[in-house]
Each structure stands twice: as C-alpha cells, then as structure tokens.
Design an enzyme around this catalytic site. Structure first.
Site, mmCIF file in Angstrom:
data_model
loop_
_atom_site.group_PDB
_atom_site.id
_atom_site.type_symbol
_atom_site.label_atom_id
_atom_site.label_comp_id
_atom_site.label_asym_id
_atom_site.label_seq_id
_atom_site.Cartn_x
_atom_site.Cartn_y
_atom_site.Cartn_z
ATOM 1 N N HIS A 40 0.827 -1.213 0.000
ATOM 2 C CA HIS A 40 0.000 0.000 0.000
ATOM 3 C C HIS A 40 0.856 1.255 0.000
ATOM 4 C CE1 HIS A 40 -4.200 -1.523 1.205
ATOM 5 N NE2 HIS A 40 -3.545 -2.459 0.585
ATOM 6 N N ASP A 86 5.115 -19.815 0.653
ATOM 7 C CA ASP A 86 5.513 -20.923 -0.210
ATOM 8 C C ASP A 86 4.669 -20.868 -1.481
ATOM 9 O OD1 ASP A 86 3.000 -21.662 0.620
ATOM 10 O OD2 ASP A 86 3.626 -23.413 1.763
ATOM 11 N N ASP A 133 -4.788 -18.793 1.526
ATOM 12 C CA ASP A 133 -4.162 -20.105 1.329
ATOM 13 C C ASP A 133 -4.662 -20.956 2.482
ATOM 14 O OD1 ASP A 133 -2.568 -22.369 1.489
ATOM 15 O OD2 ASP A 133 -0.657 -21.309 1.303
ATOM 16 N N HIS A 156 -0.495 -13.478 -1.174
ATOM 17 C CA HIS A 156 -1.754 -14.013 -0.633
ATOM 18 C C HIS A 156 -1.550 -15.373 0.033
ATOM 19 C CE1 HIS A 156 -4.720 -11.323 -3.123
ATOM 20 N NE2 HIS A 156 -3.937 -10.642 -2.318
HETATM 21 C C1 NAG Z 1 -0.651 -28.783 1.959
HETATM 22 O O1 NAG Z 1 0.629 -28.306 1.559
HETATM 23 C C2 NAG Z 1 1.662 -29.251 1.670
HETATM 24 C C3 NAG Z 1 2.962 -28.509 1.359
HETATM 25 O O2 NAG Z 1 2.907 -27.904 0.113
HETATM 26 C C4 NAG Z 1 1.379 -30.420 0.727
HETATM 27 O O3 NAG Z 1 2.392 -31.383 0.835
HETATM 28 C C5 NAG Z 1 0.016 -31.033 1.079
HETATM 29 O O4 NAG Z 1 -0.315 -32.012 0.121
HETATM 30 C C6 NAG Z 1 -1.069 -29.970 1.097
HETATM 31 N N1 NAG Z 1 -2.322 -30.519 1.619
HETATM 32 C C7 NAG Z 1 -3.484 -30.366 1.001
HETATM 33 C C8 NAG Z 1 -4.661 -30.960 1.696
HETATM 34 O O5 NAG Z 1 -3.611 -29.784 -0.051
#
Ligand code: NAG
Ligand code: NAG
Ligand code: NAG
Length: 328
Positions: free
Chosen positions: A71, A247, A239, A195
């Site tokens: 911002h 990540d 996320d 995000h």
């Molecule tokens: C959540 O993120 C982790 C790391 O990227 C990944 O290994 C895992 O499969 C993800 N879980 C779901 C439910 O999407």
C-alpha cells in the site's frame, strides 16, 4: 577579449560545473545495499530483532507488513506516506478504506523509537517498512534477500491519492495498476503470491458463494466457506493449507480451483497469467527467486533519495521544524 566573450566563457564554465555537481549528486543519490553501514551500522540488526520478537507471538505480522509495504509503494511511491496520521479534517492515506486490513503501525513505531535512540534522524521510516517486510518474509519461510536502502520519507499523505487494485478485478484491469508502476505481468503474478499468507473478509468473496455459486470455485471449498461466512465479520485464509508460510502452495491451490478471491482464481484461469501460475505451482524455488526479485522491484517504486523528502523523527507525523502541512 570583450565583455560579451568573457560572459559567454563564464556562463559555459558555470554550466559545466553545474553539470558535474548534478551528475555526481545523481550517482550518490541511489539506493544501496547497506546504505547505513557507516551512519547507523546496527540498523538491520535492530529491525530484524524487533520483527523476530513480534513474529514469535504473532506470525500474522508477515501478512500485515506485506500489505503495508504494498500500500505504501503503490500510493506516491515507497515513502512511508501510509504511516502519516490524519489531523483534524485533513485525511491521510491511513483513513482510506483499504487501510482497515493494514496493521503493524505499532511495530514500525517501536523500531523507529529504538533507531532514534541509537542514531537520531538517520534511518527513514520508508526503509524501516522495507527492511521489516523483508525480515518478516524470511521468518515465514520465504526468501531472505539483500535489499537496497537509502529511501527518504515523503512530505505528503492524502486520502484522495489512494487508488489500489480491488479483489474482484480482471487480470487485464489489475495489470494496469502494476504496469503503471513499471512492474510486469510476471511481477504481478509473483506479488499476488503474497496471498499465501493473506486473509480476506467474507464480504470480498461472498458473491462467489451465493446466491449462485461461482462455477470456477471448487464446490467443496464453496460449501466450507459458506459455513465460515455465516458471521458477517468472518474472514478466511487465502491459502487454506499453509496459511502462515510463504511458499508456492497458493499457486497449487488456484490451479485446483481453490482460489478465494475472484482475482486469485482469475490468475490461474486467464490465458496470460496461467503459464506463470503453473510454473510457480510446479517449483517452489522458481517462485521464491521470483518473489525476492519482485519485492526488490516494488520497493524501488518512485523512491525519494538524496536530499528529497526528509527523515521523519516520528513515523506518524511530518517533522515539525520544517513546518509542514500535515496533509496537502
Ligand atoms: C498442503 O501443503 C503441503 C505442502 O505444500 C502439501 O504437501 C500437502 O499435500 C497440502 N495438503 C493439502 C490438503 O492440499
Ligand atoms: C555495507 O556492507 C555490506 C557487508 O559488508 C556490503 O555488502 C555493502 O556493499 C556495504 N554497503 C555500503 C553502501 O557500504
Ligand atoms: C482507517 O480508516 C478508518 C476510516 O475509514 C479510520 O477510522 C481508522 O482510524 C484508520 N485506521 C488507521 C490505522 O489509521
């Protein structure tokens, strides 16, 4: 030699002198990694320590600082104009609608106070925001990148200047905001990756849930969000999986139609941005490197350097001695 000729020689000499003075001025007036090495060598250590302390008790500080930095830079450049408090009827940027999700003012003030004790009137508030954001990104698992400093603080903060991309823009509309600031499509796709630690109030995506569910949203996610959003003040993580980690999970989710805001989902659907999303979703290191580069670029937008602006003593107010108008 007549007077005319002497005057001409003199004026070209002055011109030459001015030229050299200004070229030298321009060269020295640049952002540099370690700008405070000699004037306040403990700057980056002080900032990092304060951000670390805050992060330990509140990891959402990363999202807050990323938002503050964005911002700040997108309105009048990275000049800490977002930190100025309104006075009386004069409204500063802080009062604008999008400010409600900007937090972290107290942390910046705390860092400023410490720095003023160690090195008075030396480190700008604009650099504090930049460094604190960089450190919070690293603490949240993102890249740790050297970032140039030497920004100066702006002398204007006006609510009317606040014009930021909203959550429901199309990709071409959003891109316009970024290209206006000298950033590219790749930068935009990368910066929206912030995000990965963000949250949004339900009102910004309620329209995708009801009365007609948005076909571009995964139905299981839509059903979940509908439950979350029964309270009007409710929020959701952008996320939903690794909500406090910087990540590439955000990109993986939007390729699975699990984007929360319209703009998140559009990023994965629009022909122009989709290939970039796919490459980030497939490789976390490609995203991480791109994120560091885009953050450095964003932190360069319309910066004040050299003797422009000022070094505020208190990040929330312009320096009194200069008798500045609080808001122009
Ligand atoms: C959540 O993120 C982790 C790391 O990227 C990944 O290994 C895992 O499969 C993800 N879980 C779901 C439910 O999407
Ligand atoms: C400050 O010090 C760091 C580390 O030694 C160095 O990389 C950087 O170039 C220096 N910057 C300036 C402006 O002196
Ligand atoms: C944000 O703006 C609202 C008015 O829109 C104002 O009441 C509030 O104090 C502002 N927040 C900050 C932190 O300045």
């Amino acid at each position: 030699m007549n007077i005319m000729k002497m005057k001409m020689i003199l004026s070209s000499l002055i011109g030459l002198l001015l030229f050299y003075c200004c070229v030298i001025h321009l060269v020295s007036a640049q952002l540099q990694v370690g700008f405070y090495n000699s004037t306040c060598p403990q700057t980056e250590t002080i900032v990092r320590q304060a951000v670390q302390n805050q992060f330990n008790s509140d990891p959402s500080i990363t999202a807050a600082l990323l938002r503050m930095h964005f911002h700040d830079c997108f309105v009048r450049g990275c000049d800490a104009s977002i930190l100025i408090k309104s006075t009386g009827s004069k409204k500063s940027e802080r009062e604008a609608g999008p400010n409600k999700t900007v937090r972290g003012y107290e942390l910046i003030d705390k860092i400023k106070k410490t720095l003023e004790t160690s090195c008075p009137s030396t480190v700008s508030c604009a650099d504090i925001i930049t460094l604190a954001t960089r450190d919070s990104v690293a603490l949240a698992g993102g890249p740790n990148y050297p970032i140039p400093t030497g920004r100066r603080d702006g002398l204007t903060s006006n609510i009317a200047d606040v014009n930021l991309p909203g959550p429901s823009l199309t990709i071409p509309q959003a891109l316009q905001f970024f290209t206006n600031k000298g950033l590219t499509l790749n930068d935009m796709v990368t910066l929206l990756g912030a995000h990965t630690v963000g949250i949004a109030h339900c009102k910004f995506f309620q329209g995708r849930l009801s009365p007609v569910p948005d076909k571009t949203m995964d139905p299981t996610l839509a059903a979940q969000l509908l439950k979350t959003c029964t309270k009007s003040s409710a929020t959701a993580f952008l996320d939903q999986n690794t909500s406090f980690t910087i990540d590439n999970e955000y990109y993986r989710e939007i390729t699975l139609r699990k984007g929360i805001l319209t703009i998140d989902q559009e990023l994965a659907l629009d022909k122009s941005s989709a290939p970039i999303v796919t490459s980030f979703a497939a490789n976390k290191d490609v995203f991480s490197q791109s994120f560091a580069n885009a953050m450095i670029k964003m932190a360069n937008i319309d910066v004040l350097v050299g003797s422009a602006g000022e070094i505020r003593k208190n990040c929330g107010v312009f320096n009194q001695k200069a008798n500045r108008k609080v808001v122009n």
